[in-house]
Design a protein around this motif. Sequence first.
Motif, mmCIF file in Angstrom:
data_model
loop_
_atom_site.group_PDB
_atom_site.id
_atom_site.type_symbol
_atom_site.label_atom_id
_atom_site.label_comp_id
_atom_site.label_asym_id
_atom_site.label_seq_id
_atom_site.Cartn_x
_atom_site.Cartn_y
_atom_site.Cartn_z
ATOM 1 N N ILE A 148 15.160 -10.026 12.392
ATOM 2 C CA ILE A 148 14.570 -8.714 12.656
ATOM 3 C C ILE A 148 15.364 -7.928 13.699
ATOM 4 O O ILE A 148 15.685 -6.759 13.494
ATOM 5 C CB ILE A 148 13.103 -8.868 13.111
ATOM 6 C CG1 ILE A 148 12.287 -9.558 12.001
ATOM 7 C CG2 ILE A 148 12.494 -7.513 13.443
ATOM 8 C CD1 ILE A 148 10.852 -9.814 12.371
ATOM 9 N N TRP A 161 10.299 -0.270 13.126
ATOM 10 C CA TRP A 161 9.923 -0.279 11.719
ATOM 11 C C TRP A 161 10.908 0.576 10.929
ATOM 12 O O TRP A 161 11.407 1.580 11.426
ATOM 13 C CB TRP A 161 8.513 0.285 11.518
ATOM 14 C CG TRP A 161 7.469 -0.516 12.208
ATOM 15 C CD1 TRP A 161 6.949 -0.298 13.427
ATOM 16 C CD2 TRP A 161 6.846 -1.687 11.719
ATOM 17 N NE1 TRP A 161 6.028 -1.254 13.755
ATOM 18 C CE2 TRP A 161 5.942 -2.123 12.709
ATOM 19 C CE3 TRP A 161 6.948 -2.428 10.551
ATOM 20 C CZ2 TRP A 161 5.156 -3.247 12.562
ATOM 21 C CZ3 TRP A 161 6.156 -3.538 10.413
ATOM 22 C CH2 TRP A 161 5.281 -3.929 11.407
ATOM 23 N N VAL A 182 7.073 -6.833 16.951
ATOM 24 C CA VAL A 182 8.136 -6.214 16.179
ATOM 25 C C VAL A 182 8.569 -4.946 16.896
ATOM 26 O O VAL A 182 7.754 -4.077 17.187
ATOM 27 C CB VAL A 182 7.655 -5.893 14.748
ATOM 28 C CG1 VAL A 182 8.772 -5.272 13.948
ATOM 29 C CG2 VAL A 182 7.148 -7.154 14.087
ATOM 30 N N GLU A 222 10.962 1.298 2.750
ATOM 31 C CA GLU A 222 10.223 0.093 2.406
ATOM 32 C C GLU A 222 10.737 -0.471 1.092
ATOM 33 O O GLU A 222 10.609 0.152 0.035
ATOM 34 C CB GLU A 222 8.740 0.419 2.302
ATOM 35 C CG GLU A 222 8.148 0.930 3.612
ATOM 36 C CD GLU A 222 6.667 1.234 3.495
ATOM 37 O OE1 GLU A 222 6.136 1.088 2.383
ATOM 38 O OE2 GLU A 222 6.066 1.615 4.508
ATOM 39 N N PHE A 256 10.734 -7.055 8.550
ATOM 40 C CA PHE A 256 9.952 -5.821 8.597
ATOM 41 C C PHE A 256 10.849 -4.585 8.535
ATOM 42 O O PHE A 256 10.420 -3.538 8.058
ATOM 43 C CB PHE A 256 9.115 -5.779 9.877
ATOM 44 C CG PHE A 256 8.065 -6.842 9.954
ATOM 45 C CD1 PHE A 256 6.866 -6.681 9.300
ATOM 46 C CD2 PHE A 256 8.280 -7.999 10.676
ATOM 47 C CE1 PHE A 256 5.888 -7.660 9.362
ATOM 48 C CE2 PHE A 256 7.319 -8.978 10.741
ATOM 49 C CZ PHE A 256 6.108 -8.821 10.084
ATOM 50 N N GLY A 272 3.319 -11.341 8.994
ATOM 51 C CA GLY A 272 3.990 -12.008 10.104
ATOM 52 C C GLY A 272 3.698 -13.493 10.078
ATOM 53 O O GLY A 272 2.868 -13.990 9.304
ATOM 54 N N VAL A 275 0.102 -5.607 12.670
ATOM 55 C CA VAL A 275 0.597 -6.823 12.021
ATOM 56 C C VAL A 275 0.049 -8.043 12.738
ATOM 57 O O VAL A 275 0.065 -8.134 13.954
ATOM 58 C CB VAL A 275 2.144 -6.842 12.052
ATOM 59 C CG1 VAL A 275 2.653 -8.149 11.476
ATOM 60 C CG2 VAL A 275 2.691 -5.664 11.281
ATOM 61 N N ARG A 308 3.834 -11.421 4.819
ATOM 62 C CA ARG A 308 4.167 -10.043 5.174
ATOM 63 C C ARG A 308 3.387 -9.557 6.388
ATOM 64 O O ARG A 308 3.714 -8.539 6.987
ATOM 65 C CB ARG A 308 3.909 -9.118 3.979
ATOM 66 C CG ARG A 308 4.764 -9.448 2.762
ATOM 67 C CD ARG A 308 4.355 -8.616 1.575
ATOM 68 N NE ARG A 308 2.961 -8.872 1.210
ATOM 69 C CZ ARG A 308 2.293 -8.152 0.312
ATOM 70 N NH1 ARG A 308 2.883 -7.146 -0.318
ATOM 71 N NH2 ARG A 308 1.034 -8.453 0.030
ATOM 72 N N SER A 365 0.714 -11.187 13.918
ATOM 73 C CA SER A 365 1.881 -12.004 14.199
ATOM 74 C C SER A 365 1.871 -12.436 15.641
ATOM 75 O O SER A 365 1.274 -11.781 16.495
ATOM 76 C CB SER A 365 3.165 -11.218 13.892
ATOM 77 O OG SER A 365 4.295 -11.952 14.277
ATOM 78 N N TYR A 407 9.762 -12.673 7.848
ATOM 79 C CA TYR A 407 9.727 -11.520 6.942
ATOM 80 C C TYR A 407 10.434 -10.362 7.621
ATOM 81 O O TYR A 407 10.124 -10.006 8.768
ATOM 82 C CB TYR A 407 8.278 -11.158 6.609
ATOM 83 C CG TYR A 407 8.128 -9.882 5.816
ATOM 84 C CD1 TYR A 407 8.449 -9.855 4.464
ATOM 85 C CD2 TYR A 407 7.669 -8.718 6.414
ATOM 86 C CE1 TYR A 407 8.307 -8.684 3.729
ATOM 87 C CE2 TYR A 407 7.522 -7.546 5.689
ATOM 88 C CZ TYR A 407 7.849 -7.537 4.348
ATOM 89 O OH TYR A 407 7.724 -6.374 3.626
ATOM 90 N N LYS A 417 6.217 -1.561 6.717
ATOM 91 C CA LYS A 417 4.868 -1.899 7.139
ATOM 92 C C LYS A 417 3.960 -1.988 5.923
ATOM 93 O O LYS A 417 3.636 -0.984 5.290
ATOM 94 C CB LYS A 417 4.352 -0.842 8.118
ATOM 95 C CG LYS A 417 3.043 -1.184 8.776
ATOM 96 C CD LYS A 417 2.662 -0.119 9.802
ATOM 97 C CE LYS A 417 1.344 -0.481 10.467
ATOM 98 N NZ LYS A 417 0.952 0.537 11.465
#
Length: 441
Positions: free
Chosen positions: A295, A233, A230, A237, A213, A258, A224, A256, A226, A211, A218
């Motif tokens: 990411i 951010w 990450v 969004e 990010f 993670g 998160v 979402r 995961s 996903y 967020k």
Amino acid sequence: MSYSKKRYFVYFSLTLFIMLIPFITINNNHLLLLSFDKLQFHFLGSVYSVSELYVMPFLLMFLFIGIFALTSMFGRIWCGWSCPQTIFRVIYRDLIESTILDLRRIKNKQKDIDYNKKSNQIRKYIAVILWFIITLIISTNFMLYFIPPEDFFVYIQNPLEHSFMIIFILSLALFLVYDIVFMKENFCVYICPYSRIQSVLYDDDTKQVSYDFNRGGKVYENSVKSIFKVKQWSKNEECTTCEACVKICPTHIDIRKGLQVECINCLECSDACSIVMGKLNKESLINWGSTNKVINKKLVSIFTKKNITYFASLFLCIFLAFYFSLEKENFLVNVNKTTELYSLKENGAVSNNYILTIHNTQDKNYTFDIELVDNKDFKIKRFESFDLKAGEKTKKILILETTEDFKKLKEKPSKISIEIFTKENEKIKVKRQIAFFYPKN
């Protein structure tokens, strides 16, 4: 083409291939068969007896290392695209329950069936009955990997004489009904050992469901959930919080948050997000790619040190399996001594008795005989050539004796070479070295 359509195509191809494997033969030998009845292992048209199963460990190692290598490089692609458990759930849930009986929606797997309706109860019973019929076909096909079809269809005509086979098929079918209908994805999450260890194979270069990010933002205020960190951010969004990715997930997770251990890499969430974001002329927030690529926007090479180690291990397994397969003999011969070590004759000659077990693993009948190899000081005192049908084995007595007084021999060998051959084809032969016992004085 969506990931779902690609996955269905893979499911259909694998299922068709697996169903047909037991019926495929090469030179009258099966493509893949482990026969407990005949104590044989068929692989790619070659037949190995129980005593020749030294090839199988390398094939099993290739299988397990291969699955781990795929996981390390492509995530749980085995779970989402090849695992029988996943394929069976798709057949039952998406085909029988959703498409045929309209008990649930494929795009919303979180909504349970309303069993307060009598019509739903009846359709549920029909779904279970249909699945049970399919499990009988699956169980029967699985049995064909251990009993060749030509024997199975003879055995099935006399079920009382082959009760164990019938019980095994029914037991496996009932287990699959319980597993797929009642345990559902809980089997993958709580029981399957592979799903519990696969997360340790991941790193930032593993290709998996990711996903974005940076674009999606967020979603939750809490940290998160995961297994990856990450690094940044995005303030913009793009996630519409439609939760289409959540509703369609067969293992009931929210991608979402993670990557999670329950994710089986089926990529249905990516398809759902693609439809929603496509209406906004944007790319999907969920893709099949590594953390570094999706990411962190880094280039990822498949030839990492870890993957190169996997490639080398797989190549070594194949090489060793091929090397040892070259040592496969034309037929099997076991030589055993009798309880009497040796016998001393009046003329000073020494004789040894042996029991030969010969197994004709060829698909033709042959006449077997024996001769000594490069040893003029010995002779075959007792052995008669014999006929042996294809697939049969027998025991024969062999007596070797010195041609003169043993004490007069210049060389006193402790091992003698013999060659067992077929009269019809001189190329079909096996050499053995056997121990010869004699007085030490």
